[in-house]
Design a protein around this motif. Sequence first.
Motif, short mmCIF file in Angstrom:
data_model
loop_
_atom_site.label_atom_id
_atom_site.label_comp_id
_atom_site.label_asym_id
_atom_site.label_seq_id
_atom_site.Cartn_x
_atom_site.Cartn_y
_atom_site.Cartn_z
N CYS A 138 0.87 -1.18 0.00
CA CYS A 138 0.00 0.00 0.00
C CYS A 138 0.91 1.23 0.00
CB CYS A 138 -0.91 0.01 1.22
SG CYS A 138 -2.06 1.41 1.28
N ALA A 139 0.61 2.19 -0.89
CA ALA A 139 1.39 3.43 -0.97
C ALA A 139 0.45 4.59 -1.20
CB ALA A 139 2.42 3.34 -2.10
N SER A 141 0.27 9.23 -1.11
CA SER A 141 1.06 10.46 -1.11
C SER A 141 0.15 11.66 -0.96
CB SER A 141 1.86 10.57 -2.42
OG SER A 141 1.00 10.70 -3.52
N GLY A 142 0.77 12.79 -0.66
CA GLY A 142 0.04 14.06 -0.52
C GLY A 142 0.01 14.81 -1.82
N PRO A 143 0.18 16.11 -1.81
CA PRO A 143 0.53 16.92 -0.64
C PRO A 143 -0.68 17.16 0.26
CG PRO A 143 0.29 18.31 -2.59
CD PRO A 143 0.07 16.93 -3.04
N PRO A 144 -0.43 17.56 1.51
CA PRO A 144 0.90 17.75 2.12
C PRO A 144 1.53 16.43 2.56
CG PRO A 144 -0.81 18.31 3.69
CD PRO A 144 -1.53 17.99 2.42
N GLU A 145 2.81 16.47 2.64
CA GLU A 145 3.60 15.36 3.15
C GLU A 145 3.97 15.66 4.61
OE1 GLU A 145 4.04 12.70 1.52
OE2 GLU A 145 3.68 13.22 -0.59
N PRO A 146 4.39 14.71 5.43
CA PRO A 146 4.54 13.29 5.10
C PRO A 146 3.21 12.53 5.19
CG PRO A 146 5.19 13.65 7.35
CD PRO A 146 4.85 15.01 6.81
N VAL A 147 3.20 11.32 4.61
CA VAL A 147 2.03 10.44 4.65
C VAL A 147 2.45 9.14 5.32
CG1 VAL A 147 0.36 9.16 3.28
CG2 VAL A 147 1.03 11.46 2.58
N GLU A 148 1.60 8.68 6.26
CA GLU A 148 1.87 7.41 6.96
C GLU A 148 0.74 6.44 6.66
OE1 GLU A 148 2.23 8.82 10.99
OE2 GLU A 148 4.42 8.71 10.86
N VAL A 149 1.06 5.13 6.69
CA VAL A 149 0.13 4.09 6.28
C VAL A 149 0.00 3.08 7.42
CG1 VAL A 149 -0.33 2.25 4.61
CG2 VAL A 149 0.68 4.40 3.85
N LEU A 150 -1.25 2.53 7.57
CA LEU A 150 -1.55 1.51 8.59
C LEU A 150 -2.33 0.39 7.93
CD1 LEU A 150 -1.83 0.54 11.60
CD2 LEU A 150 -3.97 1.85 11.67
N TRP A 151 -1.97 -0.89 8.24
CA TRP A 151 -2.64 -2.05 7.66
C TRP A 151 -3.70 -2.62 8.60
CZ3 TRP A 151 -3.01 -3.85 2.97
CH2 TRP A 151 -2.02 -3.57 2.02
N MET A 162 3.10 3.78 9.67
CA MET A 162 4.49 3.82 9.25
C MET A 162 4.58 4.64 7.96
SD MET A 162 6.19 1.96 11.47
CE MET A 162 7.69 1.47 10.63
N PRO A 163 5.76 5.20 7.66
CA PRO A 163 5.88 6.01 6.43
C PRO A 163 5.51 5.21 5.18
CG PRO A 163 7.79 6.33 7.85
CD PRO A 163 7.02 5.20 8.45
N SER A 164 4.85 5.88 4.26
CA SER A 164 4.45 5.27 2.98
C SER A 164 5.68 5.18 2.05
CB SER A 164 3.36 6.11 2.30
OG SER A 164 3.06 5.63 1.03
N PRO A 165 5.81 4.12 1.25
CA PRO A 165 4.92 2.95 1.11
C PRO A 165 5.18 1.93 2.22
CG PRO A 165 6.72 2.76 -0.44
CD PRO A 165 6.88 4.10 0.24
N LEU A 166 4.20 1.02 2.41
CA LEU A 166 4.31 0.04 3.49
C LEU A 166 3.93 -1.33 2.92
CD1 LEU A 166 4.84 -0.52 6.47
CD2 LEU A 166 2.43 -0.02 6.92
N VAL A 167 4.80 -2.33 3.13
CA VAL A 167 4.57 -3.70 2.68
C VAL A 167 4.27 -4.56 3.89
CG1 VAL A 167 5.55 -5.70 1.50
CG2 VAL A 167 6.09 -3.39 0.69
N LEU A 168 3.17 -5.33 3.81
CA LEU A 168 2.78 -6.23 4.89
C LEU A 168 3.09 -7.66 4.45
CD1 LEU A 168 1.35 -6.74 7.63
CD2 LEU A 168 -0.80 -6.93 6.33
#
Length: 873
Positions: A138-139, A141-151, A162-168
């Motif tokens: 999962c990835a 983006s913004g803006p605005p940055e930063p972007v975080e991802v949760l599974w 966690m910071p994007s992109p994130l692999v589970l």
Amino acid sequence: MEVSLCILLVLLHFNEGIHGLRFTKNPSNQTVTQGNMARLGCAFKGLSEPEIIWLKDGEKIYSTDQMYITLDAHHWETFYSVKSVQQQDAGKYWCEVEYYGRIISSEPAWITVEGVPHFVVEPEDVAAFAGEPFNLTCAASGPPEPVEVLWWLGGEQKGDFMPSPLVLFVKGVNDSIKFYCEAKNARGISVSRTGTVHIKVCPDYPQDVKVHHASDLNITLTWSPGFTGHSQLSTCTIQVSKGPGKKVKLPDVDVVVPPFQHVFEGLSSYSNYSVRIRCDNEVGSSPFSPWVGFHTPEAAPSAAPKNFTFELSEQQLTLSWAALEQEELRGRLLAYKVQWNQGGESQDPLLFKDNVARLSGAGRFFNATFQVAACTMAGCGPWSQPVLVMPVSAMQAQTLRGHMWVGLLFSLLVATMVGLLLIVLVRNRGKETQFGSAFAASGTDVPVSFTAARSFNRQFPEPPESTLDSLGINSDLKAKLQDVLISERLLTLGRMLGKGEFGSVREAFLKSENNSGQKVAVKVLKTDINSSSDIEQCLKEAAYMKDFHHPNVIELIGVSLHRRAQQRIPIPMVILPFMKHGDLHTFLLMSRLGDEPFTLSQQILIQFMLDIARGMEYLSSKKIIHRDLAARNCMLNENMSVCVADFGLSKKIYSGDYYRQGSVSKLPVKWIALESLADNVYTTQSDVWAFGVTMWEIMTRGQTPYPGVENSEIYEYLIKGERLKQPPDCPADIYEIMHSCWSPVPKCRPSFQRLIDQLELLWAKLNPAPVKEPLLYVNLEEEDGEQASGLVTETGTHNSEELSWGVPWQCAGIEEDEKDWLMVSSGAALAIGGDYRYIINPHGSGIDDENRHSDDGLSEDIRDEEEDVNINV
């Protein structure tokens, strides 16, 4: 040296032309919050008719919202707007103009979109073997940055943001499970689509196995995959057997899929077959589908009957031949066909059920030739060799005479060849004598004369005037246009007024035979269109207009043909009255978005609607369905009267009550009625629907209908009972009129005459002032080319009758099934939503039962509008 100097001068002149062309205004960088509007502008100087192209990230942008505004004779400005900016609109934009193959570009600008995170890589469904590990990505983006991802997996949170992109990494699952991810930044949180982990299994057997007869010996087998087991199918195995009782199994056929079809060749005609299929994925094979039987069609016999003989007695002639084998017959025998020839003339053929024919009166068949062929339902096969009927003694004498004739013919052939050889030698000797006398030695006075076989004119005369015969159009259309054909020499083309995919509209001067003239507009087909069908479609529009005589319908002046060098087919040009103020849509846009916006009173807007309604009422009385009514297809003349125009999609109808479209066409879906989108049915009532949309365009000063709704979503939007919203400055009584045009039941919509009556009452209610109302025009030129301000007077007769409005979508006298459709599509069910006050106790004025009509078979014209989508019929 002189040639090089000329080339240098040409290059210098060309470079001077390039240096004089430039962008005087470039688009500027913009940072826009998601959902807001962005507007970019470019201005170009140096050409009288530039085509300024907008590009985004190197791709051309096609939009009906692009406007051109004249700053001066060789200075143009254009704008590109995005009404509701989304993440996909972010990117690099610039303008380009092409001049003699060279591209002139503006400075680039960037649109940056701020909002909640958008997903660059969104979770997709996963198919895996049970217990097998896999990764999810999962990835955002913004803006605005930063972007975080949760599974989230199976309803449980996996880790933290966690910071994007994130692999589970998933170790493996044994059952189907759901998953998705969340992304957050300073603007908020976005939730991705929900994906599913599927466990791979064996597929199910194929469905819808069908046999299509392509020919007598070939069949096409098609099928649909069943449940694929969450794994792509790779091959399918086809089993075929032949025979009605004890079947003969043919070799299996393995087919790579997709596509899910196979053509069998070399099958026997008029035979029984059965077929079944199974398919394979990476897990295993499916069960076989049930057997499907089919019978190959009959064919004409492949061979002629053999052993064709005759017996001749004093009383009768007996003919016999061998019966064909079933493989040669290739069908069910209908009869044997016997044809015979007597004295060089063919006689009536005879049919026999058996392979023996007995004909009485033997004497009449002397010296006759007979042939026989077998016939099935598919036709007759080849003929047998001819047999000559004669007594046995005559046949023996004929054999003897045959030998004598062979010798005689051989002697005659030898004598002929010797004679031809002597003639050739004599002629050659004569030629030598002739040239010897013609070219005698010097001093002899022997004249030599000759006559030229062909004379040549080295002057190039003007080619003859083109005629309708050179276009390849049908005779009916040619006869209809013959009396409106105007010589090309009477026409002088001027500047371009507009252009589209199939051609352009140009200003022109038409000179009459008495040397007087008038300013006209000419529709010219593109020079690269050479198809007779395209040319015929262009002229059919002119044929419609030939019979129009109404102040609110544009009339045809004539048709002219432009000759082209080295082209057989000339270009047709349709000559129309010059409309000083252009199309209504552009005029409305200029009143709102031009450099000098001006006000249009409600009285003027209603007068525009009245003009269109009167023109459409006239067309419906002439049994014409327009099918493309919109503000862009209405023109404003010098008196500010609106004329309905552009009949490229119109249909002349003669009987019945509707026209049904039968092809794949590109149509303006945002103006099309609900039943036309659903069933491709077009009536006068569907034109009324489009008139309601045109009223909305007029009240919004040229806005695009259904803002924020994609073309592909229009049908679902309408079927839920949704309609165009009431514009902010639109009075309720005007909105009720346009809303009544959008009833889901066609015959519940008002007729055009009813609309005229309602609009006239509204117009009179406004109590126009006794003095003329001034209206300032922007970039509207007088005949002498000077910019001027014009006065428009909208007058009308006061009517003391009060306005009488029916509640929209009420309809008396409709059938019960139509009431159900009215309730469902109006949003009666609370689950659908919408305003269902209008369907409680339906009542209202009687329905004006307009004549509705059907097509006369004229071919379609496929219009290319930016607002169009493909409708598959």
